[in-house]
Every structure is written in C-alpha cells, then in structure tokens.
Design an enzyme around this catalytic site. Sequence first.
Site, mmCIF file in Angstrom:
data_model
loop_
_atom_site.group_PDB
_atom_site.id
_atom_site.type_symbol
_atom_site.label_atom_id
_atom_site.label_comp_id
_atom_site.label_asym_id
_atom_site.label_seq_id
_atom_site.Cartn_x
_atom_site.Cartn_y
_atom_site.Cartn_z
ATOM 1 N N CYS A 103 -7.954 29.992 -13.100
ATOM 2 C CA CYS A 103 -8.296 30.585 -11.797
ATOM 3 C C CYS A 103 -7.242 30.257 -10.744
ATOM 4 C CB CYS A 103 -9.662 30.065 -11.357
ATOM 5 S SG CYS A 103 -10.074 30.533 -9.660
ATOM 6 N N TRP A 143 -18.361 30.328 -16.496
ATOM 7 C CA TRP A 143 -17.579 29.142 -16.871
ATOM 8 C C TRP A 143 -18.476 28.096 -17.509
ATOM 9 C CZ3 TRP A 143 -12.853 30.603 -16.651
ATOM 10 C CH2 TRP A 143 -12.320 31.284 -15.558
ATOM 11 N N ARG A 180 -21.854 34.237 -6.876
ATOM 12 C CA ARG A 180 -21.237 34.031 -8.194
ATOM 13 C C ARG A 180 -21.035 32.539 -8.425
ATOM 14 N NH1 ARG A 180 -15.912 35.858 -8.875
ATOM 15 N NH2 ARG A 180 -15.636 35.870 -6.636
ATOM 16 N N PRO A 181 -21.288 32.066 -9.622
ATOM 17 C CA PRO A 181 -21.031 30.643 -9.908
ATOM 18 C C PRO A 181 -19.535 30.423 -10.152
ATOM 19 C CG PRO A 181 -22.076 31.710 -11.792
ATOM 20 C CD PRO A 181 -21.945 32.766 -10.738
ATOM 21 N N SER A 182 -18.819 30.329 -9.045
ATOM 22 C CA SER A 182 -17.361 30.339 -9.117
ATOM 23 C C SER A 182 -16.751 28.950 -9.004
ATOM 24 C CB SER A 182 -16.816 31.231 -7.988
ATOM 25 O OG SER A 182 -17.213 30.707 -6.743
ATOM 26 N N VAL A 183 -15.523 28.863 -9.422
ATOM 27 C CA VAL A 183 -14.675 27.709 -9.143
ATOM 28 C C VAL A 183 -13.606 28.200 -8.170
ATOM 29 C CG1 VAL A 183 -15.033 26.512 -11.312
ATOM 30 C CG2 VAL A 183 -13.226 28.236 -11.167
ATOM 31 N N GLU A 198 -14.882 27.434 -1.187
ATOM 32 C CA GLU A 198 -13.913 28.408 -0.686
ATOM 33 C C GLU A 198 -12.529 27.744 -0.664
ATOM 34 O OE1 GLU A 198 -13.580 31.639 -0.034
ATOM 35 O OE2 GLU A 198 -11.546 31.038 0.503
ATOM 36 N N SER A 199 -11.681 28.181 -1.569
ATOM 37 C CA SER A 199 -10.394 27.497 -1.764
ATOM 38 C C SER A 199 -9.525 27.456 -0.516
ATOM 39 C CB SER A 199 -9.625 28.149 -2.910
ATOM 40 O OG SER A 199 -9.391 29.515 -2.633
ATOM 41 N N TYR A 246 -6.885 42.366 -7.400
ATOM 42 C CA TYR A 246 -8.279 42.626 -7.785
ATOM 43 C C TYR A 246 -8.636 44.073 -7.455
ATOM 44 C CZ TYR A 246 -9.285 37.695 -8.639
ATOM 45 O OH TYR A 246 -9.295 36.428 -9.148
HETATM 46 N N1 LIG Z 1 -13.511 32.683 -2.629
HETATM 47 C C1 LIG Z 1 -13.342 31.937 -3.761
HETATM 48 C C2 LIG Z 1 -13.089 32.824 -4.977
HETATM 49 C C3 LIG Z 1 -13.025 32.033 -6.238
HETATM 50 C C4 LIG Z 1 -13.162 32.936 -7.462
HETATM 51 O O1 LIG Z 1 -13.240 34.167 -7.368
HETATM 52 N N2 LIG Z 1 -13.169 32.311 -8.636
HETATM 53 C C5 LIG Z 1 -13.380 33.051 -9.870
HETATM 54 C C6 LIG Z 1 -12.322 32.727 -10.894
HETATM 55 S S1 LIG Z 1 -10.704 33.260 -10.468
HETATM 56 C C7 LIG Z 1 -14.692 32.601 -10.503
HETATM 57 O O2 LIG Z 1 -14.945 31.427 -10.590
HETATM 58 N N3 LIG Z 1 -15.488 33.546 -10.987
HETATM 59 C C8 LIG Z 1 -16.691 33.213 -11.663
HETATM 60 C C9 LIG Z 1 -17.584 34.399 -11.906
HETATM 61 O O3 LIG Z 1 -17.233 35.506 -11.467
HETATM 62 O O4 LIG Z 1 -18.624 34.202 -12.531
HETATM 63 C C10 LIG Z 1 -12.190 30.997 -3.504
HETATM 64 O O5 LIG Z 1 -11.093 31.435 -3.141
HETATM 65 O O6 LIG Z 1 -12.411 29.811 -3.623
#
Ligand SMILES: N[C@@H](CCC(=O)N[C@@H](CS)C(=O)NCC(=O)O)C(=O)O
Length: 351
Positions: A103, A143, A180-183, A198-199, A246
Amino acid sequence: MSASQFATGAHAHLPLDAHKDYILAIAIIALTDLLSAWTLFSSAAGSSSSTAVNMAQSALDEVTAASALDRSPSTFRRFVSRDASAQFPAVPGRYHLYVSYACPWACRCLAFLKLKGLEHAISVTAVKPIFERTKETDDHMGWVFPSTADEEPGAEPDPINGAKSVRELYEIASTNYTGRPSVPILWDKQLKTVVNNESSEIIRMLNTEFNDIAENPGLDLYPAHLRASIDQINELVYSAINSGVYQCGFAKKQEPYDEAVTKLFEALDKCEEILGKQRYLCGNQLTEADIRLFVTLIRFDEIPGISSTVNIEHNKKSYYSDPSTNPYGIIPIGSNIDYNAPHDRERFGAV
Ligand SMILES: N[C@@H](CCC(=O)N[C@@H](CS)C(=O)NCC(=O)O)C(=O)O
C-alpha cells in the site's frame, strides 16, 4: 485495458533522459497505485454476491454512477501530541503502525518513521500482500495477518491484538465502523483503539510530534518556509497522480478514464519539468512532497533506511494475485532497476 498494457504505455511514454531515476520512480508509484486500484476493484467484483457486510467492501463502493472515484474520508482523525497531558501523548512504546508493503499510503508513513528515526519508539507490523477472506461468516476480502512468523516473509502475525485481519482491528476500535478496513493504522496500545487511519495526517504527526524522542528531530519534511510550495505540489500530485491512478483504474467508462489518464501524464510531465531544474520538488531539500510522490520506491543512497520500507515481492504478489485481472497468473520478472547505482542528482547541489 489491462494493467500490463498500462504499464507498457507508461514506460513507453517516459523519456529516459538525465533525470530518469526520478521519473522512473514516479512511474512506478503511479503503477503501484493503479494496480492497487485494480486489485481492490477485482476483489469487489469477486464478492458482488456476498453476504451483506456492514462495512464498505472495497474502494469500488466509492465509485459514483458517473464513474468518478469519490473517496470517503478516513474515519479516525485523532492526533498524537507532544503535549504530555494530551489524550494521545507522544510517548515511546505506546503506538503501533499497521501497514501493508503493497500500500503506497502506508509506505509513506513507514518512510517518515524511518527518516525521523522512530523505529525504536513505534513498532510496526505488515499484513500479507494478498487479500483473503476476513471471516467465515461472510465473504468480505481484505488484509489479513499470517498465522505464523515464517508463513509470509515480510509479514508477521499481529503481536499487539492477535487479530487475524485488519477488519478485526477496526472492530476492536469501534462497534459500528462502516468504512473500509484500510491500512495504514496508527494504533494506540494503551487505549486499544485506532488513533488515526489517514496517512496524510499520520506523516505530519511523525514529522513533528515525536521530536522529543526521535533520533532525527532536526529533519523537518514540512518546514514553514516551504509549506505553500509543498501544499501546491501535494495538490497536483494527490489529485492527478496518487488519486489520479485510481480514477484511471476504477473508470467504468471511456470518458472519465481518458480524462484521468491525460491529467496523470500531464502531472508526470510537470514533475519531470520541475526536476529537470532542481534536485527536489520544492527546491534543494527533501520534503514531504517528494515522499508523497516516491512512496514505495527505494532510490537514493542519501536517504538510507528507506530501502527497508520497500518490499517488491509483496507488491508483485499483491497486484498480480487476482485471476480476473491477471487470468494466467503471470508474475513480472522485474523490476530490474539498480536503485543503488549513482543517480547523478548532485548536479543540482544541496543535500
Ligand atoms: N485515506 C487512506 C487510504 C488508505 C487506503 O486506501 N489503503 C488501501 C490499500 S492501498 C486499503 O487498505 N484498502 C483496504 C480495502 O479496500 O479493504 C490513507 O491515505 O491513509
């Protein structure tokens, strides 16, 4: 259009002239984001008939009917502070950064962590590079952590919460999380919650708030005198490149795709023009703007430490894992770029 066709097009477009290191770096970041978008897209497509899940399935949920990507804001927006009486004080050992090497957003946080010399103070765990089912009871893909330390080189089981997935971490932090369960996730071990996901904000905290415990407190990647210029470049890079890819990857119609891809290459040309005249995007010192553009790349020997934030194998596994976008399962042999080769950027002087 497939990801590999795009890759060919991107490289064909790039003039391999004197500042090729930087431009290749930009191109790879763009591809990284784009392919990430494809991965997210395909994971959503694969789960279209899934049991209802009370959270965004993937970034595909953020594509509007007009085929534009309307990214939902990150949900956890709290701040670590250097103020000892704050709710989240910047003390060593209290916070944990969950990332995926695949990511680019997470990797910019990793880059800041290394550059500021905060590895001793903030621990890090990386997930596996390929989305997997996050629960038995529905078919959400996301993830996950490996179950043993040697299952996936570069990834580790969750040492803090023993979670099986990133989704589980959000469930610990909030009973009604619907995003979304994001990193990346900046996790507070003490309060067992997500401080911030939020990165763009996590990197700002790492830049300033931990200075009392950072090994490189003097390194300021968002210095006051360059803020206007950094903000301006960030806007271009974010909208046309970071997010722009994207927009390309998620386009469901030709027109928005054409618009996004044109904007993307105009921005790449603009960066190339700037870097043809000076060493870094905002002048003669490395700033946040450069990191936000480079993200996943290992590049210059002037910034040792960054190489350990890049895991090309995870990138390749992740982006090429989905049969719907890569039906024959071909894994690219590259990249074959020697990032340790002399880069010749000294000609612009400065650090
Ligand atoms: N706004 C977030 C976006 C982070 C993001 O989009 N991460 C993606 C990976 S590149 C993610 O974890 N997606 C998980 C999913 O869609 O389930 C940031 O910049 O921190």
